[in-house]
Design a protein around this motif. Structure first.
Motif, PDB file in Angstrom:
ATOM      1  N   ILE A 185      -3.551  -2.791  19.812  1.00  0.00           N
ATOM      2  CA  ILE A 185      -3.084  -1.935  20.964  1.00  0.00           C
ATOM      3  C   ILE A 185      -2.553  -0.683  20.265  1.00  0.00           C
ATOM      4  CG2 ILE A 185      -1.704  -1.387  22.831  1.00  0.00           C
ATOM      5  CD1 ILE A 185      -2.092  -4.204  23.719  1.00  0.00           C
ATOM      6  N   GLN A 186      -1.645  -0.759  19.449  1.00  0.00           N
ATOM      7  CA  GLN A 186      -0.767   0.155  18.500  1.00  0.00           C
ATOM      8  C   GLN A 186      -1.526   1.039  17.457  1.00  0.00           C
ATOM      9  OE1 GLN A 186       1.857   1.487  19.893  1.00  0.00           O
ATOM     10  NE2 GLN A 186       3.173  -0.152  20.639  1.00  0.00           N
ATOM     11  N   GLY A 187      -2.376   0.415  17.028  1.00  0.00           N
ATOM     12  CA  GLY A 187      -3.202   1.119  15.870  1.00  0.00           C
ATOM     13  C   GLY A 187      -4.466   0.830  15.475  1.00  0.00           C
ATOM     14  N   GLY A 188      -5.149  -0.177  16.154  1.00  0.00           N
ATOM     15  CA  GLY A 188      -6.555  -0.728  15.822  1.00  0.00           C
ATOM     16  C   GLY A 188      -6.597  -1.970  15.105  1.00  0.00           C
ATOM     17  N   TRP A 189      -7.749  -2.167  14.763  1.00  0.00           N
ATOM     18  CA  TRP A 189      -8.013  -3.376  13.852  1.00  0.00           C
ATOM     19  C   TRP A 189      -7.516  -3.477  12.440  1.00  0.00           C
ATOM     20  CZ3 TRP A 189     -10.026  -3.190   8.906  1.00  0.00           C
ATOM     21  CH2 TRP A 189     -10.584  -2.046   8.471  1.00  0.00           C
ATOM     22  N   ARG A 190      -6.993  -2.185  11.911  1.00  0.00           N
ATOM     23  CA  ARG A 190      -6.358  -2.216  10.518  1.00  0.00           C
ATOM     24  C   ARG A 190      -4.814  -2.867  10.726  1.00  0.00           C
ATOM     25  NH1 ARG A 190      -6.721   3.639   8.432  1.00  0.00           N
ATOM     26  NH2 ARG A 190      -6.947   4.152  10.583  1.00  0.00           N
ATOM     27  N   VAL A 191      -4.253  -2.333  11.736  1.00  0.00           N
ATOM     28  CA  VAL A 191      -2.895  -2.955  12.123  1.00  0.00           C
ATOM     29  C   VAL A 191      -2.795  -4.317  12.488  1.00  0.00           C
ATOM     30  CG1 VAL A 191      -0.680  -2.518  13.561  1.00  0.00           C
ATOM     31  CG2 VAL A 191      -2.056  -0.496  12.832  1.00  0.00           C
ATOM     32  N   ALA A 192      -4.047  -4.886  13.262  1.00  0.00           N
ATOM     33  CA  ALA A 192      -3.811  -6.215  13.532  1.00  0.00           C
ATOM     34  C   ALA A 192      -3.951  -6.877  12.205  1.00  0.00           C
ATOM     35  CB  ALA A 192      -4.983  -6.325  14.521  1.00  0.00           C
ATOM     36  N   VAL A 193      -4.908  -6.405  11.315  1.00  0.00           N
ATOM     37  CA  VAL A 193      -5.211  -6.955   9.964  1.00  0.00           C
ATOM     38  C   VAL A 193      -3.934  -7.176   9.115  1.00  0.00           C
ATOM     39  CG1 VAL A 193      -6.321  -7.134   8.034  1.00  0.00           C
ATOM     40  CG2 VAL A 193      -7.621  -6.677  10.080  1.00  0.00           C
ATOM     41  N   TYR A 194      -3.198  -6.356   9.185  1.00  0.00           N
ATOM     42  CA  TYR A 194      -1.977  -6.303   8.503  1.00  0.00           C
ATOM     43  C   TYR A 194      -0.887  -7.212   8.881  1.00  0.00           C
ATOM     44  CZ  TYR A 194       2.426  -4.748   6.142  1.00  0.00           C
ATOM     45  OH  TYR A 194       3.562  -4.835   5.118  1.00  0.00           O
ATOM     46  N   GLN A 195      -1.016  -7.359  10.249  1.00  0.00           N
ATOM     47  CA  GLN A 195       0.039  -8.063  10.872  1.00  0.00           C
ATOM     48  C   GLN A 195      -0.502  -9.755  10.336  1.00  0.00           C
ATOM     49  OE1 GLN A 195      -0.289  -7.266  15.133  1.00  0.00           O
ATOM     50  NE2 GLN A 195       2.011  -6.598  15.073  1.00  0.00           N
ATOM     51  N   VAL A 196      -1.668 -10.046  10.130  1.00  0.00           N
ATOM     52  CA  VAL A 196      -2.214 -11.243   9.698  1.00  0.00           C
ATOM     53  C   VAL A 196      -1.861 -11.398   8.310  1.00  0.00           C
ATOM     54  CG1 VAL A 196      -4.091 -12.781   9.104  1.00  0.00           C
ATOM     55  CG2 VAL A 196      -4.088 -11.678  11.225  1.00  0.00           C
ATOM     56  N   PHE A 197      -1.794 -10.336   7.574  1.00  0.00           N
ATOM     57  CA  PHE A 197      -1.189 -10.402   6.017  1.00  0.00           C
ATOM     58  C   PHE A 197       0.346 -10.593   6.123  1.00  0.00           C
ATOM     59  CE2 PHE A 197       0.730  -7.845   2.933  1.00  0.00           C
ATOM     60  CZ  PHE A 197       0.252  -8.349   2.086  1.00  0.00           C
ATOM     61  N   SER A 198       0.993  -9.918   6.923  1.00  0.00           N
ATOM     62  CA  SER A 198       2.392 -10.075   7.085  1.00  0.00           C
ATOM     63  C   SER A 198       2.749 -11.551   7.313  1.00  0.00           C
ATOM     64  CB  SER A 198       2.905  -9.057   8.101  1.00  0.00           C
ATOM     65  OG  SER A 198       2.540  -8.138   7.746  1.00  0.00           O
ATOM     66  N   LEU A 199       1.980 -12.352   8.138  1.00  0.00           N
ATOM     67  CA  LEU A 199       2.219 -13.636   8.283  1.00  0.00           C
ATOM     68  C   LEU A 199       2.178 -14.559   7.289  1.00  0.00           C
ATOM     69  CD1 LEU A 199       2.784 -15.368  11.164  1.00  0.00           C
ATOM     70  CD2 LEU A 199       0.499 -15.611  11.392  1.00  0.00           C
ATOM     71  N   VAL A 200       0.896 -14.272   6.595  1.00  0.00           N
ATOM     72  CA  VAL A 200       0.676 -15.152   5.246  1.00  0.00           C
ATOM     73  C   VAL A 200       1.969 -14.787   4.065  1.00  0.00           C
ATOM     74  CG1 VAL A 200      -0.563 -15.285   3.265  1.00  0.00           C
ATOM     75  CG2 VAL A 200      -1.711 -14.992   5.684  1.00  0.00           C
ATOM     76  N   LEU A 201       2.210 -13.474   4.125  1.00  0.00           N
ATOM     77  CA  LEU A 201       3.129 -12.956   3.009  1.00  0.00           C
ATOM     78  C   LEU A 201       4.525 -13.509   3.325  1.00  0.00           C
ATOM     79  CD1 LEU A 201       4.297 -10.918   0.904  1.00  0.00           C
ATOM     80  CD2 LEU A 201       4.531  -9.289   2.447  1.00  0.00           C
ATOM     81  N   THR A 202       5.039 -13.605   4.743  1.00  0.00           N
ATOM     82  CA  THR A 202       6.338 -14.220   5.062  1.00  0.00           C
ATOM     83  C   THR A 202       6.247 -15.815   4.957  1.00  0.00           C
ATOM     84  OG1 THR A 202       5.551 -14.309   7.310  1.00  0.00           O
ATOM     85  CG2 THR A 202       7.071 -12.343   6.755  1.00  0.00           C
ATOM     86  N   PHE A 203       5.181 -16.396   4.907  1.00  0.00           N
ATOM     87  CA  PHE A 203       4.961 -17.832   4.854  1.00  0.00           C
ATOM     88  C   PHE A 203       5.582 -17.931   3.149  1.00  0.00           C
ATOM     89  CE2 PHE A 203       1.201 -18.693   7.795  1.00  0.00           C
ATOM     90  CZ  PHE A 203       2.018 -18.949   8.655  1.00  0.00           C
ATOM     91  N   ALA A 204       5.054 -17.152   2.264  1.00  0.00           N
ATOM     92  CA  ALA A 204       5.271 -17.196   0.912  1.00  0.00           C
ATOM     93  C   ALA A 204       6.760 -16.920   0.587  1.00  0.00           C
ATOM     94  CB  ALA A 204       4.394 -16.223   0.110  1.00  0.00           C
ATOM     95  N   ILE A 205       7.256 -15.865   1.405  1.00  0.00           N
ATOM     96  CA  ILE A 205       8.888 -15.643   1.317  1.00  0.00           C
ATOM     97  C   ILE A 205       9.662 -16.754   1.612  1.00  0.00           C
ATOM     98  CG2 ILE A 205      10.645 -14.145   1.877  1.00  0.00           C
ATOM     99  CD1 ILE A 205       8.592 -11.829   2.204  1.00  0.00           C
ATOM    100  N   TYR A 206       9.230 -17.545   2.803  1.00  0.00           N
ATOM    101  CA  TYR A 206      10.008 -18.585   3.264  1.00  0.00           C
ATOM    102  C   TYR A 206       9.968 -19.792   2.629  1.00  0.00           C
ATOM    103  CZ  TYR A 206      12.315 -16.550   7.531  1.00  0.00           C
ATOM    104  OH  TYR A 206      12.977 -15.889   8.378  1.00  0.00           O
ATOM    105  N   TYR A 207       8.722 -20.097   2.086  1.00  0.00           N
ATOM    106  CA  TYR A 207       8.369 -21.257   1.538  1.00  0.00           C
ATOM    107  C   TYR A 207       9.330 -21.969   0.647  1.00  0.00           C
ATOM    108  CZ  TYR A 207       5.700 -25.202  -0.540  1.00  0.00           C
ATOM    109  OH  TYR A 207       5.406 -26.506  -0.986  1.00  0.00           O
TER     110      TYR A 207
END
Length: 429
Positions: free
Chosen positions: A386-408
């Motif tokens: 909604i806020q920025g289109g598919w690129r922002v949605a894809v980045y949110q998915v990337f962020s989820l994976v990245l924060t998995f790695a940070i927390y793990y």
């Protein structure tokens, strides 16, 4: 480490509590909450009328529906300062135990008095006096906040001094309240009339122009900058670490600075331009999803990686709420408060994802977010689209994976500690 924690606790906690309880900041944030349905209403129609599908927008233009669908936003977002000053006057005055409705009206008339009028000459040489939209939208928010607080203080002051009309017994309460507010409202309105006149004699012409030039713009630039993002993010999570509601405290400071920037982005987008402010409330909510610490990743790790029964159960209970940005269950259930094992990922996860998002926005990989006022509980990916289109949605998915790695790695340590504690309890039984 313990000495450092003691210093932080002794120095920062009193400051955080004081800021969170500040009467002005509380009233301003309460006013934003009061008008939230209006801003969501306007933003939703903006989204519908400008949904990024060419066939859809062309059809709206051909049928004439585009004009009608633009009205809700024009009459809400573009008049946001009017609604804010009323809500602020109401919230401030009522909190102090006085007539909130009268306080809201007093704030409204005071704001309109200091807002310059336009003189428009028509083709028939008729001069029309009008109240323009220029200072009624996001550009006028700072003046709305100042006028709302000051007019309320004056209204309360005159009431305390007994400058009211007292009606005899037997008069209906509504009439009594109306007349009791007459003199305070008259005096406050007169004061702002004098202020407006004095500013009309200066080179700025109005209070709005002065405040926007010397106060609003510099503060917003600092708050909406990269440094502002780092400071607000760190402060929010440090306060949470000590058990204080970092969101309530820091947002009370950051929202008055960042919300006008988001609304200005939205106004530019509605006009067909390109939004320019990167760090806004929309940026913060979109790239720091899942609440403080971006703990969605932690909940998923608890469900699928944890060996501790406590963490497995907590993850299943907390994840559904966490998807909608409600993370108190995992914050206090883990607990993350005073948890020296998980404090590092709790701070790093939102900080790193926002730093990367900021950098990608600067170089143009990610778009500057539009600034739609969507519900803060909007799940990630949907909010990004909604806020920025598919690129922002894809980045949110990337962020989820990245924060998995940070927390793990940190979670593995915490999970091992929890397992040892559970084993010890079982051994005692």
């Amino acid at each position: 480490m313990q000495k450092f924690m003691d210093i932080l606790e002794s120095k920062l906690m009193p400051i955080g509590i004081k800021l969170g309880n500040n009467r002005y900041l509380k009233a301003i944030n309460k006013s934003f909450m009061i008008i939230l349905p209006l801003t969501i209403f306007g933003s939703m129609f903006t989204l519908v009328s400008s949904f990024p599908v060419t066939a859809w927008t062309d059809w709206l233009a051909e049928t004439g529906l585009a004009t009608w669908l633009a009205l809700p936003s024009k009459l809400t977002i573009d008049l946001i300062s009017l609604y804010t000053v009323v809500a602020l006057g109401y919230a401030f005055t009522k909190e102090e135990g006085y007539n909130g409705f009268a306080g809201g009206l007093t704030a409204l008339v005071s704001f309109i008095i200091v807002t310059p009028l336009l003189q428009i000459t028509t083709n028939q040489d008729v001069v029309v006096t009008a109240l323009g939209f220029d200072w009624l939208g996001a550009r006028g928010l700072f003046v709305a906040m100042i006028v709302g607080c000051v007019s309320s203080l004056l209204f309360i002051f005159f009431n305390k001094k007994g400058l009211t009309i007292k009606m005899p017994e037997g008069v209906p309460p509504m009439v009594t309240e109306s007349f009791s507010s007459l003199i305070p409202m008259f005096l406050v309105g007169t004061i702002f009339l004098v202020i407006a006149y004095l500013f009309s004699l200066t080179s700025y012409g109005s209070l709005h122009s002065l405040i926007y030039t010397f106060v609003a713009t510099p503060l917003q630039m600092v708050g909406g900058s990269f440094a502002g993002m780092i400071i607000f993010t760190l402060a929010l999570h440090v306060l949470w670490f000590f058990g204080l509601h970092g969101g309530n405290i820091i947002n009370s400071i950051s929202n008055p600075l960042l919300l006008p920037l988001a609304l200005e982005n939205l106004a530019v987008y509605q006009a067909g331009g390109t939004p320019q402010y990167i760090y806004t409330t929309a940026f913060k909510n979109t790239y720091q999803f899942g609440g403080a610490g971006m703990t969605i990743s932690l909940c998923v790790l608890m469900i699928f990686i944890a060996k501790s029964e406590r963490f497995k159960a907590l993850g299943k209970l907390a994840l559904p709420a966490n998807i909608f940005y409600i993370n108190e269950p995992v914050t206090f259930g883990t607990p993350l408060v005073l948890n020296t094992t998980l404090i590092i990922p709790f701070v790093l996860a939102p900080l790193i994802t926002q730093i990367i998002a900021y950098g990608l926005t600067v170089i143009g990989v990610l778009p500057v977010l539009i600034g739609y006022q969507i519900p803060w509980t909007m799940p990630p990916i949907i909010s990004g689209f909604i806020q920025g289109g598919w690129r922002v949605a894809v980045y949110q998915v990337f962020s989820l994976v990245l924060t998995f790695a940070i927390y793990y790695p940190f979670f593995k340590v915490a999970d091992k500690q929890a397992c040892l504690e559970e084993d010890a309890i079982k051994a005692e039984e």
